[in-house]
Scaffold this active site. Sequence first.
Site, short mmCIF file in Angstrom:
data_model
loop_
_atom_site.label_atom_id
_atom_site.label_comp_id
_atom_site.label_asym_id
_atom_site.label_seq_id
_atom_site.Cartn_x
_atom_site.Cartn_y
_atom_site.Cartn_z
N GLY A 15 0.82 -1.21 0.00
CA GLY A 15 0.00 0.00 0.00
C GLY A 15 0.85 1.26 0.00
N ARG A 79 -0.51 -6.83 -5.14
CA ARG A 79 -1.00 -8.05 -5.79
C ARG A 79 0.07 -8.77 -6.59
NH1 ARG A 79 -6.77 -7.99 -6.55
NH2 ARG A 79 -7.72 -6.16 -5.56
N ASP A 120 5.55 -5.61 5.49
CA ASP A 120 5.98 -6.98 5.81
C ASP A 120 5.90 -7.93 4.62
OD1 ASP A 120 3.24 -6.86 5.83
OD2 ASP A 120 2.96 -7.94 7.70
N THR A 122 6.00 -7.19 1.30
CA THR A 122 7.00 -6.81 0.30
C THR A 122 8.40 -7.20 0.76
OG1 THR A 122 5.62 -4.95 -0.40
CG2 THR A 122 7.94 -4.86 -1.01
N THR A 142 5.19 1.49 6.34
CA THR A 142 3.80 1.16 6.63
C THR A 142 3.22 2.20 7.57
OG1 THR A 142 2.30 -0.43 7.68
CG2 THR A 142 4.55 -0.39 8.50
N ILE A 143 1.96 2.57 7.33
CA ILE A 143 1.30 3.44 8.29
C ILE A 143 0.94 2.65 9.55
CG2 ILE A 143 0.38 4.93 6.48
CD1 ILE A 143 -2.40 3.67 7.05
N ASP A 144 0.90 1.32 9.44
CA ASP A 144 0.43 0.49 10.56
C ASP A 144 1.47 0.35 11.68
OD1 ASP A 144 -1.85 0.03 9.03
OD2 ASP A 144 -1.02 -1.78 8.13
N ASP A 146 3.78 -1.88 12.05
CA ASP A 146 3.81 -3.26 12.52
C ASP A 146 5.05 -4.04 12.08
OD1 ASP A 146 3.22 -3.44 9.84
OD2 ASP A 146 1.56 -4.83 10.06
N GLY A 187 -4.91 -0.09 10.44
CA GLY A 187 -3.95 -0.73 11.31
C GLY A 187 -3.85 -2.22 11.12
N ARG A 188 -4.83 -2.78 10.38
CA ARG A 188 -4.90 -4.23 10.16
C ARG A 188 -4.87 -4.98 11.49
NH1 ARG A 188 -5.41 -5.79 5.40
NH2 ARG A 188 -4.65 -7.91 5.73
N HIS A 289 -9.01 5.73 3.60
CA HIS A 289 -7.73 5.97 2.94
C HIS A 289 -7.17 7.38 3.10
CE1 HIS A 289 -8.65 2.10 1.20
NE2 HIS A 289 -7.41 2.04 0.77
N ARG A 292 -3.73 7.39 4.64
CA ARG A 292 -2.50 7.03 3.94
C ARG A 292 -2.22 7.95 2.75
NH1 ARG A 292 -3.22 1.35 3.61
NH2 ARG A 292 -1.01 1.41 3.14
#
Length: 367
Positions: A15, A79, A120, A122, A142-144, A146, A187-188, A289, A292
Amino acid sequence: MSHNVKKLGVLTGGGDCPGLNAVIRAIVKSAVQRHDIAVIGIEDGYDGLVLPNKTRKLTPLNSRGILHVGGTILGTTNRANPFKYRITVNGKTEIRNVSSEVMQKIKSLELDALIVIGGDGTLNIASHLYDMGCPVVGVPKTIDNDILSTDVSFGFSTAVQIATEMLDRLHTTAESHHRVMVMEVMGRYVGWIALASGIAGGADVILIPEIPYDREEVCQKILRRKKKGCRSSIVVVSEGAKEIDGALCILQSAEEGGSAERLGGAGEKAGLYIKKNTGIDVRVTTLGHVQRGGTPNAFDRILSTRFGVAAVELIINNQFGRMVCLEGQDIKSVPLSSVAGGQKKVPTETGLVITAEEIGVNFGRKA
């Protein structure tokens, strides 16, 4: 410093997030101007190493003016996994391992090194390519927040700032109408954005994946506030939050060789229950979104720049198979293999969670 690297490639995968262009800019400036290394931009993530005509030369001139620009000038996708690549043949989708073709493409482009900027998934792919002999360096994005082994990744600070600004706005309308305002954030499977923005934005309840919540406890918290004379309440919900013994709210299942599962609906679910069981008017906002997109803040611009320069330095020193990271105030590096496949969870008995509980924030912990 002498080195044998004459040309490197750079791609952005997964993303988008604020700060990607700042990393690209730093890589180009450092590689070209300081070390006389040519830089090839690979478009649309790993797709650019599979499909034809998806590369272009990057120079300090054509990389100007992008420090403050959100997104990525190279394009991205989540993807395109070379080890599980989706190919349509005669109208039928097949999953193939095209990693050997990727390695050949890297060779045909005459790349002496590859910088992969991503999260993670990628970076996990990058680790596998390194095992196949690809001279790769990773940059965590990542914005998350994590990704393991880095205190913070760029994009996170901007996402928290945006979420906090939205909470500031929700406070005023909640107070005016005596409502409970529920805001769902990204945040998934981790709750860093919800936790940080919830504290900064003065939330009364924060629901995160690491602490499955008791919905009755959440309602009682809101009712206690009302009894004390509080005219409104703010609830921040991470998209991966779930009840005790409950399930994740999933909008779309994962596809083999395709996108990961899409989470969403946790805020609506919590809001409906709060309204039904407290009798208080509830409104739910799903931030989506906007977290991000747009301009990176100063912190993310600086961190992205430091990461980009550090990635080039690893290449100069032939330290491949590693990821740059932030440790305290210092930029260091760790093996990609130590990062791939893991997630940095919010600690629930130390740090920000305890700070929040000390000022009265409720996480729905069962009493």
